[in-house]
Design an enzyme around this catalytic site. Structure first.
Site, PDB file in Angstrom:
ATOM      1  N   LYS A  92      29.367  49.715  66.229  1.00 24.06           N
ATOM      2  CA  LYS A  92      30.050  49.675  68.917  1.00 24.06           C
ATOM      3  C   LYS A  92      30.868  48.281  68.469  1.00 24.06           C
ATOM      4  CE  LYS A  92      25.453  49.517  69.533  1.00 24.06           C
ATOM      5  NZ  LYS A  92      25.227  50.415  70.583  1.00 24.06           N
ATOM      6  N   GLU A 130      24.672  43.370  76.878  1.00 26.50           N
ATOM      7  CA  GLU A 130      23.699  43.509  76.634  1.00 26.50           C
ATOM      8  C   GLU A 130      23.881  43.550  75.054  1.00 26.50           C
ATOM      9  OE1 GLU A 130      24.352  46.894  75.781  1.00 26.50           O
ATOM     10  OE2 GLU A 130      25.103  45.612  77.442  1.00 26.50           O
ATOM     11  N   SER A 190      25.213  54.169  60.604  1.00 30.09           N
ATOM     12  CA  SER A 190      26.255  52.910  62.102  1.00 30.09           C
ATOM     13  C   SER A 190      26.026  52.145  61.984  1.00 30.09           C
ATOM     14  CB  SER A 190      25.011  53.880  63.387  1.00 30.09           C
ATOM     15  OG  SER A 190      23.991  53.415  62.948  1.00 30.09           O
TER      16      SER A 190
END
Length: 758
Positions: A450, A472, A740
């Site tokens: 991210k 969010e 991830s």
């Protein structure tokens, strides 16, 4: 011709009434074309010796309208409403209620009560699970209506049909979000709405770029499309929006969501005046109007006043145990009090001189917002300028070597990239087929991929002059990454997170707070990722001038899916280089987990044209795809529709309402998916399979046991699926899993599942 009527005995309203019958002769005197030089001559034809007390301007407006209203024959009821309002010297009162609220038994009687109270036009709200541009009052009414069984266009049409049979004569406009209309079918919608007695539509998230077919199809049935124009709409944009207008235009008074406010904006008159320069059609003003004095303020600067939340609040004030009759009385009495404020003085400005024109929405010349049939930009008008600004700026930055070098510098010096890629020997041996390689995005700063997107978008926001960042988050990793980058760059940070997710990701909530972010628990809907996105969008609609929405996944309206993909494509680009360096060829397959899909599209995109590389996405099957509302396997079990700004696959009912979802993983617990993934599925370029909660836990254990790596629960879905694929692939082939994120954040949840007290 002399009619022998005096100003004393007739008055302006009477003059207008008589004028209706004699409008045609006045056309030659310039009234139809807006001329007023011959008004004195016209007045003499009525026997008027002088026109006083503002009658000149009112008579001019009325006569101009009388001369043009009947010329198109487009929508008789709507045309007549605004003409009649001019006769009375009033602004038309447009009232909103939500269909099916408080109960479906109340709706028809409330509509009749609105007419009795003096409402000129009824906006009947079509309930929707995700009303992004609406405030708390209308959000709640939508939820209650759906829970009470009003969940479809068909049921809304039944209300209109029944109300017509009981004597409703005023126009009814259906107002809602596009997906329920789309699922009903646009051709069927136009045909059945006309038959039921509907007069037109307001679609909150259907800009003209996306709505040309809707507008033109409705026009064939003489149904009006009412465009929304916001204070942020540029003059060029206004001109484009007005192409679709036929009866009146809805001017949003403020940048924000629906709901009553203590005062109206100080520049409202100037805003409406700016719109008036480009159209002669009536302008109705809404958002924030809650009392008769505010109605009067709006009546003095426009042709119509829209009131919604205040009416619903008045109905609620009758009490939870009120009968339908008591609710109808409360509605009728409230509207009677409000309508009194619609009376206009002689000084009213921005008055219409035309009602009724045949719209012709033009088809965009080039659409860069689509991935095949998917994507697009289904947004409230308030956000149109912000998205245009982002699109223009991003196109510059994408080709700016200095900006790209800055992003890569952060990737190296702050994130710790390139992240390693290495063989997982014991997991490979366990699978017994393909070599399994691990791309270690879990080693990136903050513990997940991210951070790549957060850095890129935050740097872009600074270039745009935005000082406030909203985001969010589901699993919390995007929230942590955004909070981290905002702390580094000195930006204010607000993170919306579903209340359910704040509980199962307490550690990440604490991390965000520690980094200086404000975490806002979202208590609406299912209280997970979808609802966090909705709330972030509401914030952005309200604060668009100084705020950038740093969206965390490759979802939403164009250009967000492209921006997020590009910033995350560093993953796939590094895999290409690393595999060439290690084994001298590209991998045979790539595997990544898919919720919204940012890590997966970042992995896949650099390989899309490399047809020898198979692309595999692992989405969350939760309790099983055969369990109703027990999964979030969007592409395995979803259908195409519009969600949160884009055409994509959605887990939804046939009526277009988002269903509940379920996953052990907060980051995959989403009812939609990025539109580029939808396109990859539709073309067959990528294959998507669903992994259950139980299987994801097995994947979690496999990576822990065989490679000494604790993966995130999101990533665990990919691990399980990759192992199953590797078993079927020949030895000597190569498969890469994008790891991830790491699993620190999930340990309390996993411990709880396994009955361990930590």
């Amino acid at each position: 011709m002399k009619f022998g009527i005096t100003a004393v005995t007739l008055g302006i309203a009477g003059i207008i009434s008589v004028a209706q019958g004699f409008a045609t002769p006045f056309v030659s005197k310039g009234v139809r074309n807006g001329g007023t030089s011959n008004l004195a001559e016209i007045a003499k034809d009525f026997g008027l010796q002088n026109i006083h007390n503002g009658g000149h301007s009112q008579l001019t407006s009325a006569l101009k309208m009388s001369a043009t209203v009947d010329s198109t024959g487009f929508n008789t009821r709507l045309d007549s409403v605004f003409r009649s309002a001019k006769e009375r010297g009033e602004a038309a009162f447009v009232g909103f209620i939500t269909a099916g609220y408080p109960t479906k038994e109340d709706t028809v009687e409330l509509m009749l009560a609105m007419q009795e109270g003096g409402t000129s036009v009824i906006e009947l709200g079509v309930p929707y699970t995700d009303p992004q541009a609406d405030g708390a009052t209308i959000q709640l009414t939508n939820q209650i209506a759906i829970n009470g069984g009003t969940d479809s266009i068909a049921k809304c049409l039944e209300f209109v049909k029944e109300a017509r049979s009981k004597g409703l004569t005023i126009p009814v406009v259906l107002m809602g979000y596009y997906n329920p209309f789309y699922q009903f079918g646009i051709d069927a919608l136009a045909t059945e709405s006309a038959a039921a007695g509907v007069d037109g539509f307001i679609v909150v998230d259907l800009p003209p770029e996306e709505g040309y077919k809707f507008v033109n199809t409705c026009a064939e049935k003489k149904l009006s499309y009412i465009p929304l124009i916001a204070p942020t709409s540029t003059d060029e944009r206004v001109k484009y929006l007005l192409e679709s207008a036929s009866s009146f235009v809805y001017c949003v008074s403020v940048t924000g969501v629906t709901g009553s406010r203590t005062e109206l904006p100080s520049d409202l008159k100037e805003f409406i005046g700016r719109i008036r320069k480009q159209t002669d059609l009536p302008l109705a003003v809404g958002f924030g109007i809650g009392d008769p004095s505010q109605v009067n303020q709006v009546a003095e600067v426009g042709d119509g006043v829209v009131v919604g939340s205040a009416i619903l609040n008045a109905v609620d004030a009758a009490g939870p145990d009120a009968t339908t009759e008591q609710r109808a009385k409360a509605c009728r009495d409230f509207i009677k009090g409000m309508v009194g404020g619609a009376k206009q003085s002689a000084n009213a400005v921005n008055q219409a001189s035309q009602v009724g024109r045949v719209p012709k929405a033009s088809i965009p010349e080039k659409d860069e917002s689509r991935f095949g049939d998917f994507g697009g930009q289904f947004i409230p008008e308030t956000l149109s300028e912000a998205f245009r600004e982002i699109d223009v700026e991003y196109k510059k930055l994408k080709n700016d070597p200095e900006f790209q070098a800055e992003v890569l510098r952060y990737r190296k010096e702050f994130v710790g990239g390139p992240t390693p890629l290495h063989l997982a020997p014991r997991l490979t041996e366990y699978a017994g087929g393909a070599n399994i390689w691990l791309k270690r995005e879990d080693l990136a700063h903050t513990g997940a991929h991210k951070i790549n997107n957060a850095i890129g978008q935050a740097l872009m926001a600074k270039r745009l002059g935005k000082t406030r960042i909203i985001a969010e988050t589901g699993a919390g990793q995007h929230g942590v990454a955004t909070a981290t980058v905002c702390a580094m760059l000195g930006l204010e940070c607000i993170v919306y997170m579903g209340e359910v997710d704040t509980e199962r990701q307490k550690l990440n909530v604490f991390r965000m707070n520690t980094l200086g972010a404000t975490v806002v628990p979202v208590k609406n809907g299912q209280r997970t990722l979808k609802d966090a996105i909705n709330e972030a969008m509401r914030d952005w609609v309200t604060n668009v001038r100084d705020t950038h929405y740093l969206i965390g996944s490759a979802v939403g309206p164009h250009p967000f899916p492209t921006i997020v993909r590009d910033f995350q494509s560093v993953i796939g680009k590094e895999i290409k280089v690393e595999m060439q360096n290690k084994i001298g060829k590209l991998p045979d397959a790539l595997v990544a987990c898919v919720g919204g899909g940012s890590n997966a599209i970042g992995t896949f995109h650099p390989f899309i044209n490399d047809e020898s590389v198979a692309l595999h996405g692992a989405e969350a099957a939760g309790l099983g795809t055969d369990v109703e509302e027990g999964h979030c396997a969007t592409m395995s079990a979803g259908t195409p529709g519009v969600l949160q700004g884009a055409m994509t696959y959605i887990i939804q009912s046939k009526e277009g309402q988002s269903k509940q979802s379920s996953s052990i993983s907060a980051g995959l617990d989403y009812v939609g998916v990025g539109p580029e993934h939808a396109w990859l599925k539709s073309t067959g370029r990528a294959i998507y399979d669903a992994v259950t909660d139980e299987q994801a836990l097995e994947g979690f254990d496999l990576l822990c046991k065989y490679e000494g790596i604790i993966p995130a629960l999101e990533t665990s879905h990919a691990v399980y699926h990759a192992v199953q694929l590797a078993k079927k692939m020949p030895k000597g082939t190569d498969l890469v899993i994008n790891l991830s994120g790491r699993g620190d954040k999930d340990m309390p949840q996993i411990a709880k599942i396994r009955g361990v007290d930590v």
